[in-house]
Enzyme design. Structure first.
Site, PDB file in Angstrom:
ATOM      1  N   SER A   1      22.638  30.722  20.094  1.00 57.40           N
ATOM      2  CA  SER A   1      23.197  30.772  18.743  1.00 57.40           C
ATOM      3  C   SER A   1      22.742  29.618  17.863  1.00 57.40           C
ATOM      4  O   SER A   1      22.862  29.696  16.645  1.00 57.40           O
ATOM      5  CB  SER A   1      24.732  30.797  18.804  1.00 57.40           C
ATOM      6  OG  SER A   1      25.227  29.678  19.520  1.00 57.40           O
TER       7      SER A   1
ATOM      8  N   HIS B   1      16.211  25.493  32.323  1.00 54.50           N
ATOM      9  CA  HIS B   1      17.366  26.339  32.038  1.00 54.50           C
ATOM     10  C   HIS B   1      18.470  25.427  31.526  1.00 54.50           C
ATOM     11  O   HIS B   1      18.796  24.415  32.154  1.00 54.50           O
ATOM     12  CB  HIS B   1      17.828  27.083  33.290  1.00 54.50           C
ATOM     13  CG  HIS B   1      18.896  28.082  32.997  1.00 54.50           C
ATOM     14  ND1 HIS B   1      19.934  28.345  33.864  1.00 54.50           N
ATOM     15  CD2 HIS B   1      19.110  28.885  31.925  1.00 54.50           C
ATOM     16  CE1 HIS B   1      20.724  29.265  33.343  1.00 54.50           C
ATOM     17  NE2 HIS B   1      20.252  29.600  32.165  1.00 54.50           N
ATOM     18  N   ASP B   2      19.043  25.753  30.372  1.00 59.02           N
ATOM     19  CA  ASP B   2      19.984  24.827  29.741  1.00 59.02           C
ATOM     20  C   ASP B   2      21.168  24.487  30.645  1.00 59.02           C
ATOM     21  O   ASP B   2      21.675  23.358  30.611  1.00 59.02           O
ATOM     22  CB  ASP B   2      20.452  25.339  28.371  1.00 59.02           C
ATOM     23  CG  ASP B   2      20.976  26.764  28.390  1.00 59.02           C
ATOM     24  OD1 ASP B   2      21.133  27.336  29.485  1.00 59.02           O
ATOM     25  OD2 ASP B   2      21.217  27.313  27.300  1.00 59.02           O
ATOM     26  N   THR B   3      21.593  25.436  31.465  1.00 66.76           N
ATOM     27  CA  THR B   3      22.685  25.135  32.388  1.00 66.76           C
ATOM     28  C   THR B   3      22.247  24.122  33.444  1.00 66.76           C
ATOM     29  O   THR B   3      23.020  23.234  33.821  1.00 66.76           O
ATOM     30  CB  THR B   3      23.191  26.409  33.080  1.00 66.76           C
ATOM     31  OG1 THR B   3      23.517  27.381  32.089  1.00 66.76           O
ATOM     32  CG2 THR B   3      24.420  26.123  33.923  1.00 66.76           C
TER      33      THR B   3
ATOM     34  N   ASN C   1      28.492  33.425  36.064  1.00 66.07           N
ATOM     35  CA  ASN C   1      28.420  33.580  34.610  1.00 66.07           C
ATOM     36  C   ASN C   1      29.697  34.245  34.105  1.00 66.07           C
ATOM     37  O   ASN C   1      30.105  35.291  34.614  1.00 66.07           O
ATOM     38  CB  ASN C   1      27.233  34.459  34.211  1.00 66.07           C
ATOM     39  CG  ASN C   1      25.911  33.740  34.316  1.00 66.07           C
ATOM     40  OD1 ASN C   1      25.595  33.163  35.346  1.00 66.07           O
ATOM     41  ND2 ASN C   1      25.121  33.789  33.268  1.00 66.07           N
TER      42      ASN C   1
ATOM     43  N   GLY D   1      29.546  22.132  24.343  1.00 67.97           N
ATOM     44  CA  GLY D   1      30.288  22.203  23.085  1.00 67.97           C
ATOM     45  C   GLY D   1      31.706  22.690  23.238  1.00 67.97           C
ATOM     46  O   GLY D   1      32.615  22.259  22.518  1.00 67.97           O
TER      47      GLY D   1
END
Length: 468
Positions: free
Chosen positions: A14, A236-238, A296, A402
């Site tokens: 996003s 991978h952001d995670t 997830n 966030g």
């Protein structure tokens, strides 16, 4: 010792950020500054939802050039993004076809087809990856059904962060942590699974060789002619977020909270037994020989969509109103496939409540309360599953990203899970990105030391469980 300036390009589904970090090695002080933020989101091309790669590349270059214009000498650059989505390239390095978003509906019925062909147990034993309708395995099956002619045009398949690195450096790389999200990597060999590729009918040569995070792929040439190293971090952001999480022992779990909620533990071994399969637990690649044993969860996507559809600008106020609503009036399953990308999230949540309870929330604050209560309820279930599968008692949950700014949801999580909860750091993916670059460059010893440095430099909030 000279200060080190590290750039983290951190892209979510996003929004995206180009972040600049300064690391003072002498006193172990690390800072993080947002240089350029931009919106992201899929665009509609015909009946499909696709990513705008040209736009993403333009925004990255805008951010990098803003730093260059400050006459800052950048020591290295790293990129992290979401998983599962890929780019197809021809022999000239040009993109073939559209780059689909994981929220595209072309895979809606494909997973069951592949499971029927190969067997659920076989796929899980091979990959250790949870079954999600949008995994790359099913995206590629859909592609072979819809666009078999692309076979003759494609020479390479790369994941989103590897593609963006390619655009900066001209060099191809296949980074391990993101590759594992495809459900095409063998969990034992940590290499592409040839039988799965053969089943799809796609050439092995498309995929190249998987590399562990930490290697310098190439350099980006600035407008001034300088060459800046580009490092393939845990892309991978995670994976990057977990690196920055304040995990101290095997009794700690993490929750990367944002559009998605990724809840899991670090482990030196994967878990691919029947219990893990029944719980649909995933074993994604981490760093230093670790697996990210996690699940997830649809996460704040439901809340974000409801706010957007109802033009809610004051997020804090609607959360406060939700907090005043009676608890547990409505509990839904946030992982219901109907919530992946509905035409209206508001109406879909109401419809699911109507089916379950015979009535539905009337006020937006009730709807929001339903989402938060349901997330906390699912968090509790996943914590129990992780403890059962790993045979380790979980005492603490570390919420990062966030979503850790949502104090109401943090307390709900502590209450439902009956765990001590920590919240922070907020910019965990960017910090993990920066930190692994510093490790790769030799300025920080290892992940354990990095976590200690982050804890010293960024605030952590604590939540303790109340009886419910």
């Amino acid at each position: 010792m000279v200060d080190k300036y590290i750039v983290a390009i951190d892209l979510g589904a996003s929004s995206g950020r180009v972040m600049l970090s300064c690391y003072q090695q002498k006193n172990q002080k690390i800072t993080l500054e947002e240089i350029h933020r931009f919106s992201n989101g899929f665009k509609e091309i015909g009946n499909n939802f696709c990513w705008d790669l040209v736009y993403l590349e333009q925004q990255i270059l805008i951010g990098l050039n803003k730093i260059i214009q400050q006459n800052i000498k950048i020591d290295s650059i790293g990129i992290d993004t979401w998983g599962v989505d890929y780019v197809l390239l021809d022999k000239n390095g040009q993109v073939v076809g559209s780059t689909y978003s994981y929220r595209d509906h072309r895979t809606d019925n494909v997973m069951s087809l592949v499971q029927s062909d190969l067997g659920i147990e076989t796929i899980y034993q091979k990959t250790g990856i949870q079954f999600l309708t949008f995994n790359t395995l099913y995206q590629l099956k859909a592609m072979m059904i819809e666009h078999p002619a692309w076979l003759s045009q494609v020479t390479d398949l790369v994941m989103i962060p590897d593609y963006l690195i390619y655009r900066l450096t001209g060099q191809l790389n296949r980074e391990y942590t993101n590759a594992t999200t495809t459900q095409l990597v063998n969990v034992a060999t940590q290499d592409w699974d040839d039988e799965l590729l053969n089943y799809l009918g796609v050439p092995r040569k498309w995929f190249g060789e998987i590399s562990q995070p930490g290697n310098q792929v190439g350099t980006w040439q600035t407008p001034k002619g300088d060459q800046i190293p580009v490092i393939a971090i845990a892309s991978h952001d995670t994976a990057s977020a977990v690196i920055a999480s304040p995990i101290t022992d095997q009794n700690s779990a993490y929750l990367c909270s944002g559009t998605w909620s990724l809840m899991g533990v670090e482990s030196k071994q994967p878990f691919t037994g029947q219990q893990a399969l029944n719980a649909n637990i995933t074993n994604e690649g981490g760093v230093d020989g670790h697996y990210r044993v996690l699940k997830n969860i649809m996460g704040l996507w439901l809340f974000q969509r409801i706010c957007a559809e109802n033009e809610i600008k004051d997020i804090s106020s609607i959360i406060q109103l939700a907090e005043q609503e009676p608890p547990f009036a409505y509990i839904i399953n946030p992982n219901d496939s109907r919530f992946l990308n509905p035409q209206s999230m508001t109406e879909t949540v109401k419809q699911v409540c109507l089916e379950t309870y015979g009535h539905a929330p009337e006020r937006l604050s009730q709807l929001v309360r339903c989402v938060f209560d349901s997330l906390a309820h699912l968090y509790r279930d996943v914590i129990r599953e992780l403890a059962m599968i790993t045979n380790e008692k979980i005492n603490t949950l570390h919420i990062v990203g966030g979503g850790c700014q949502n104090t109401f949801l943090n307390q709900l999580c502590a209450d439902f899970c009956q765990l001590n909860v920590t919240a922070g750091p907020i910019e965990s993916s960017a910090l993990g990105n920066v930190g692994y670059q510093l490790i790769s460059l030799g300025y920080i010893k290892n992940v354990k030391t990095l976590r200690q440095i982050i804890a010293q430099n960024f605030d952590t909030k604590y939540y303790y469980p109340n009886n419910i």
